[in-house]
Write a protein that holds these residues in place. Structure first.
Motif, PDB file in Angstrom:
ATOM      1  N   ILE A 141       7.336  -6.398  -7.031  1.00  0.00           N
ATOM      2  CA  ILE A 141       5.906  -5.838  -6.468  1.00  0.00           C
ATOM      3  C   ILE A 141       5.841  -4.323  -6.976  1.00  0.00           C
ATOM      4  CG2 ILE A 141       4.762  -4.786  -4.260  1.00  0.00           C
ATOM      5  CD1 ILE A 141       5.973  -7.391  -2.870  1.00  0.00           C
ATOM      6  N   ALA A 142       6.877  -3.469  -7.106  1.00  0.00           N
ATOM      7  CA  ALA A 142       6.715  -2.183  -7.379  1.00  0.00           C
ATOM      8  C   ALA A 142       6.469  -2.101  -9.065  1.00  0.00           C
ATOM      9  CB  ALA A 142       8.006  -1.452  -7.145  1.00  0.00           C
ATOM     10  N   LEU A 143       7.082  -2.820  -9.477  1.00  0.00           N
ATOM     11  CA  LEU A 143       7.030  -2.888 -11.082  1.00  0.00           C
ATOM     12  C   LEU A 143       5.354  -3.393 -11.263  1.00  0.00           C
ATOM     13  CD1 LEU A 143      10.103  -4.464 -12.652  1.00  0.00           C
ATOM     14  CD2 LEU A 143       9.427  -2.159 -12.686  1.00  0.00           C
ATOM     15  N   THR A 144       4.766  -4.107 -10.527  1.00  0.00           N
ATOM     16  CA  THR A 144       3.380  -4.824 -10.826  1.00  0.00           C
ATOM     17  C   THR A 144       2.412  -3.651 -10.665  1.00  0.00           C
ATOM     18  OG1 THR A 144       4.192  -7.089 -10.152  1.00  0.00           O
ATOM     19  CG2 THR A 144       1.700  -6.607 -10.205  1.00  0.00           C
ATOM     20  N   ILE A 145       2.648  -2.910  -9.473  1.00  0.00           N
ATOM     21  CA  ILE A 145       1.966  -1.954  -9.015  1.00  0.00           C
ATOM     22  C   ILE A 145       1.842  -0.791 -10.059  1.00  0.00           C
ATOM     23  CG2 ILE A 145       1.476  -0.004  -7.353  1.00  0.00           C
ATOM     24  CD1 ILE A 145       2.548  -1.786  -5.266  1.00  0.00           C
ATOM     25  N   VAL A 146       2.917  -0.503 -10.621  1.00  0.00           N
ATOM     26  CA  VAL A 146       3.061   0.486 -11.496  1.00  0.00           C
ATOM     27  C   VAL A 146       2.512   0.030 -12.907  1.00  0.00           C
ATOM     28  CG1 VAL A 146       4.357   2.261 -13.143  1.00  0.00           C
ATOM     29  CG2 VAL A 146       4.962   1.715 -10.621  1.00  0.00           C
ATOM     30  N   ALA A 147       2.533  -1.303 -13.306  1.00  0.00           N
ATOM     31  CA  ALA A 147       1.863  -1.658 -14.615  1.00  0.00           C
ATOM     32  C   ALA A 147       0.535  -1.843 -14.321  1.00  0.00           C
ATOM     33  CB  ALA A 147       2.573  -3.024 -14.871  1.00  0.00           C
TER      34      ALA A 147
ATOM     35  N   GLY B  72       0.811  -1.105   0.081  1.00  0.00           N
ATOM     36  CA  GLY B  72      -0.082  -0.144  -0.085  1.00  0.00           C
ATOM     37  C   GLY B  72       0.810   1.356  -0.032  1.00  0.00           C
ATOM     38  N   GLY B  73       1.842   1.241   0.753  1.00  0.00           N
ATOM     39  CA  GLY B  73       2.729   2.393   0.804  1.00  0.00           C
ATOM     40  C   GLY B  73       3.518   2.756  -0.448  1.00  0.00           C
ATOM     41  N   ILE B  74       3.870   1.380  -1.162  1.00  0.00           N
ATOM     42  CA  ILE B  74       4.648   1.511  -2.539  1.00  0.00           C
ATOM     43  C   ILE B  74       3.606   2.102  -3.470  1.00  0.00           C
ATOM     44  CG2 ILE B  74       5.638   0.334  -4.519  1.00  0.00           C
ATOM     45  CD1 ILE B  74       6.731  -1.638  -2.502  1.00  0.00           C
ATOM     46  N   THR B  75       2.310   1.507  -3.428  1.00  0.00           N
ATOM     47  CA  THR B  75       1.269   2.130  -4.311  1.00  0.00           C
ATOM     48  C   THR B  75       1.026   3.697  -4.203  1.00  0.00           C
ATOM     49  OG1 THR B  75       0.204   0.000  -3.975  1.00  0.00           O
ATOM     50  CG2 THR B  75      -1.159   1.759  -5.028  1.00  0.00           C
TER      51      THR B  75
ATOM     52  N   ILE C  11      -3.913  -1.949  -4.770  1.00  0.00           N
ATOM     53  CA  ILE C  11      -3.563  -2.979  -3.675  1.00  0.00           C
ATOM     54  C   ILE C  11      -4.578  -4.032  -3.748  1.00  0.00           C
ATOM     55  CG2 ILE C  11      -4.641  -1.661  -1.904  1.00  0.00           C
ATOM     56  CD1 ILE C  11      -1.549  -3.719  -1.807  1.00  0.00           C
ATOM     57  N   SER C  12      -5.810  -3.850  -3.816  1.00  0.00           N
ATOM     58  CA  SER C  12      -6.958  -4.923  -4.032  1.00  0.00           C
ATOM     59  C   SER C  12      -6.885  -6.067  -4.753  1.00  0.00           C
ATOM     60  CB  SER C  12      -8.309  -3.991  -4.238  1.00  0.00           C
ATOM     61  OG  SER C  12      -8.620  -3.048  -3.343  1.00  0.00           O
ATOM     62  N   LEU C  13      -5.977  -5.622  -6.026  1.00  0.00           N
ATOM     63  CA  LEU C  13      -5.984  -6.556  -7.311  1.00  0.00           C
ATOM     64  C   LEU C  13      -4.739  -7.596  -6.721  1.00  0.00           C
ATOM     65  CD1 LEU C  13      -7.396  -6.843  -9.930  1.00  0.00           C
ATOM     66  CD2 LEU C  13      -5.281  -5.800 -10.969  1.00  0.00           C
TER      67      LEU C  13
ATOM     68  N   SER D 149       8.610   7.189 -15.002  1.00  0.00           N
ATOM     69  CA  SER D 149       9.000   7.736 -13.800  1.00  0.00           C
ATOM     70  C   SER D 149       8.144   7.250 -12.643  1.00  0.00           C
ATOM     71  CB  SER D 149       8.623   9.388 -13.800  1.00  0.00           C
ATOM     72  OG  SER D 149       7.143   9.452 -13.983  1.00  0.00           O
ATOM     73  N   ALA D 150       7.081   6.674 -12.573  1.00  0.00           N
ATOM     74  CA  ALA D 150       6.524   6.243 -11.577  1.00  0.00           C
ATOM     75  C   ALA D 150       7.039   4.651 -11.223  1.00  0.00           C
ATOM     76  CB  ALA D 150       5.136   5.695 -11.871  1.00  0.00           C
ATOM     77  N   MET D 151       7.563   4.000 -12.383  1.00  0.00           N
ATOM     78  CA  MET D 151       8.053   2.890 -12.122  1.00  0.00           C
ATOM     79  C   MET D 151       9.455   2.888 -11.499  1.00  0.00           C
ATOM     80  SD  MET D 151       9.099   0.074 -15.067  1.00  0.00           S
ATOM     81  CE  MET D 151       7.291  -0.074 -15.392  1.00  0.00           C
ATOM     82  N   VAL D 152      10.320   4.192 -11.718  1.00  0.00           N
ATOM     83  CA  VAL D 152      11.567   4.295 -11.044  1.00  0.00           C
ATOM     84  C   VAL D 152      11.228   4.554  -9.524  1.00  0.00           C
ATOM     85  CG1 VAL D 152      13.709   5.875 -11.038  1.00  0.00           C
ATOM     86  CG2 VAL D 152      12.886   4.912 -13.243  1.00  0.00           C
ATOM     87  N   PHE D 153      10.283   5.747  -9.348  1.00  0.00           N
ATOM     88  CA  PHE D 153      10.105   6.163  -8.131  1.00  0.00           C
ATOM     89  C   PHE D 153       9.582   4.936  -7.140  1.00  0.00           C
ATOM     90  CE2 PHE D 153       8.231   8.450  -4.473  1.00  0.00           C
ATOM     91  CZ  PHE D 153       9.084   9.680  -4.652  1.00  0.00           C
ATOM     92  N   ALA D 154       8.812   4.009  -7.665  1.00  0.00           N
ATOM     93  CA  ALA D 154       8.194   2.915  -7.075  1.00  0.00           C
ATOM     94  C   ALA D 154       9.142   1.938  -6.481  1.00  0.00           C
ATOM     95  CB  ALA D 154       6.954   2.277  -7.663  1.00  0.00           C
ATOM     96  N   VAL D 155      10.227   1.432  -7.443  1.00  0.00           N
ATOM     97  CA  VAL D 155      11.213   0.481  -7.073  1.00  0.00           C
ATOM     98  C   VAL D 155      12.020   1.133  -6.136  1.00  0.00           C
ATOM     99  CG1 VAL D 155      13.317  -0.540  -8.332  1.00  0.00           C
ATOM    100  CG2 VAL D 155      11.025  -0.538  -9.483  1.00  0.00           C
ATOM    101  N   ALA D 156      12.456   2.479  -6.339  1.00  0.00           N
ATOM    102  CA  ALA D 156      13.444   3.206  -5.312  1.00  0.00           C
ATOM    103  C   ALA D 156      12.660   3.327  -4.045  1.00  0.00           C
ATOM    104  CB  ALA D 156      13.809   4.634  -5.723  1.00  0.00           C
ATOM    105  N   SER D 157      11.388   3.559  -4.014  1.00  0.00           N
ATOM    106  CA  SER D 157      10.824   3.620  -2.679  1.00  0.00           C
ATOM    107  C   SER D 157      10.778   2.164  -1.918  1.00  0.00           C
ATOM    108  CB  SER D 157       9.453   4.138  -2.608  1.00  0.00           C
ATOM    109  OG  SER D 157       9.238   5.547  -3.289  1.00  0.00           O
ATOM    110  N   ALA D 158      10.428   1.025  -2.868  1.00  0.00           N
ATOM    111  CA  ALA D 158      10.336  -0.373  -2.194  1.00  0.00           C
ATOM    112  C   ALA D 158      11.795  -0.816  -1.852  1.00  0.00           C
ATOM    113  CB  ALA D 158       9.951  -1.072  -3.463  1.00  0.00           C
TER     114      ALA D 158
END
Length: 265
Positions: free
Chosen positions: A181-187, A41-44, A198-200, A64-73
């Motif tokens: 997980i980060a890549l999946t969320i962004v995709a 949920g936080g990464i999302t 996060i529900s999916l 950019s969301a993909m890079v930011f999400a991976v960095a956050s994760a």
């Protein structure tokens, strides 16, 4: 409904549903088993910072969301491991950082972000070829990783401490899965959006867990359940003329609740 199959946008929606269900089914099983729902949920929500930066600098918001999400994760894992920061505190840090950056960039961007609602709430009917290629590539990568490292991923998911005593690359798997997980969320942002992503990653797994307990069986059953949920949500969206992303999640929760109550009886 059969008439809709003639349209390219609906064909893309169906293909996207299947691909997203495969990725979310496999990755989500690790999330639920490892109890990483809060981290996901936080990464999302942190990924919104990447969306805002992408729009502000005129680059692809998904990239950019993909890079930011991976960095956050990876940042959450790094802070909790190397600097002994509580995991929930690290999650809160990146969660709020991403949201604040996203909001600031949205207000600083000249003009109006017409596409912002699709990132927040999703619209599977608007996904195009690029989105499908991203999902397709991620699907192939995820399936390959689960086929090659299924036992290791399962061991780390259930008991990382025991896995470490067996000389398994626990930290490597943890960083790998957090990145996945980060890549999946962004995709899946274009499908269900930041608010519902996060529900999916959890509801199909919760449903599968009503019937099976084995990690591998639960993962592949989650894939099938996810496909059913997505198609049922699209039908619900078409009949009531309501947003598709929210429809998929709503139908998923309703079906899960019915099955849960029936199972209990």
């Amino acid at each position: 409904m059969l008439e809709l199959l003639q349209y390219t946008f609906f064909q893309n929606a169906l293909i996207g549903s299947v691909l997203a269900s495969v990725v979310c089914g496999l990755v989500g099983t690790y999330i639920v088993t490892r109890r990483l729902v809060f981290i996901s949920g936080g990464i999302t929500h942190a990924s919104f910072g990447g969306v805002g930066l992408g729009v502000f600098f005129g680059i692809s918001p998904i990239l950019s969301a993909m890079v930011f999400a991976v960095a956050s994760a990876c940042g959450v894992v790094w802070m909790s491991d190397k600097h002994k920061v509580r995991e929930d505190s690290a999650i809160a840090l990146f969660w709020t950082l991403g949201m604040s950056i996203g909001i600031i960039c949205s207000f600083l961007t000249p003009g109006f972000m017409t596409d912002l609602p699709s990132y927040l709430f999703g619209n599977i009917l608007t996904i195009g070829t690029e989105d499908l290629l991203l999902l397709g590539g991620l699907t192939i990568l995820t399936v390959l990783l689960y086929v090659l490292f299924a036992d290791t991923i399962m061991s780390v998911a259930f008991d990382p401490i025991f896995a470490k005593t067996q000389n398994m690359p626990v930290k490597c798997i943890e960083y790998l899965m957090m990145t996945l997980i980060a890549l999946t969320i962004v995709a899946t942002l274009r499908l269900v959006g930041i608010v519902l992503a996060i529900s999916l990653l959890t509801i199909p797994q919760m449903t599968a867990n009503l019937f099976v307990c084995r990690f591998t069986t639960m993962a592949w059953l989650s894939v099938g359940i996810g496909i059913i949920y997505c198609i049922a949500g699209l039908v619900f969206s078409y009949l009531l003329n309501v947003p598709s992303g929210a429809s998929i999640i709503f139908v998923s929760i309703v079906i899960y609740t019915i099955l849960r109550l029936t199972k209990r009886e």
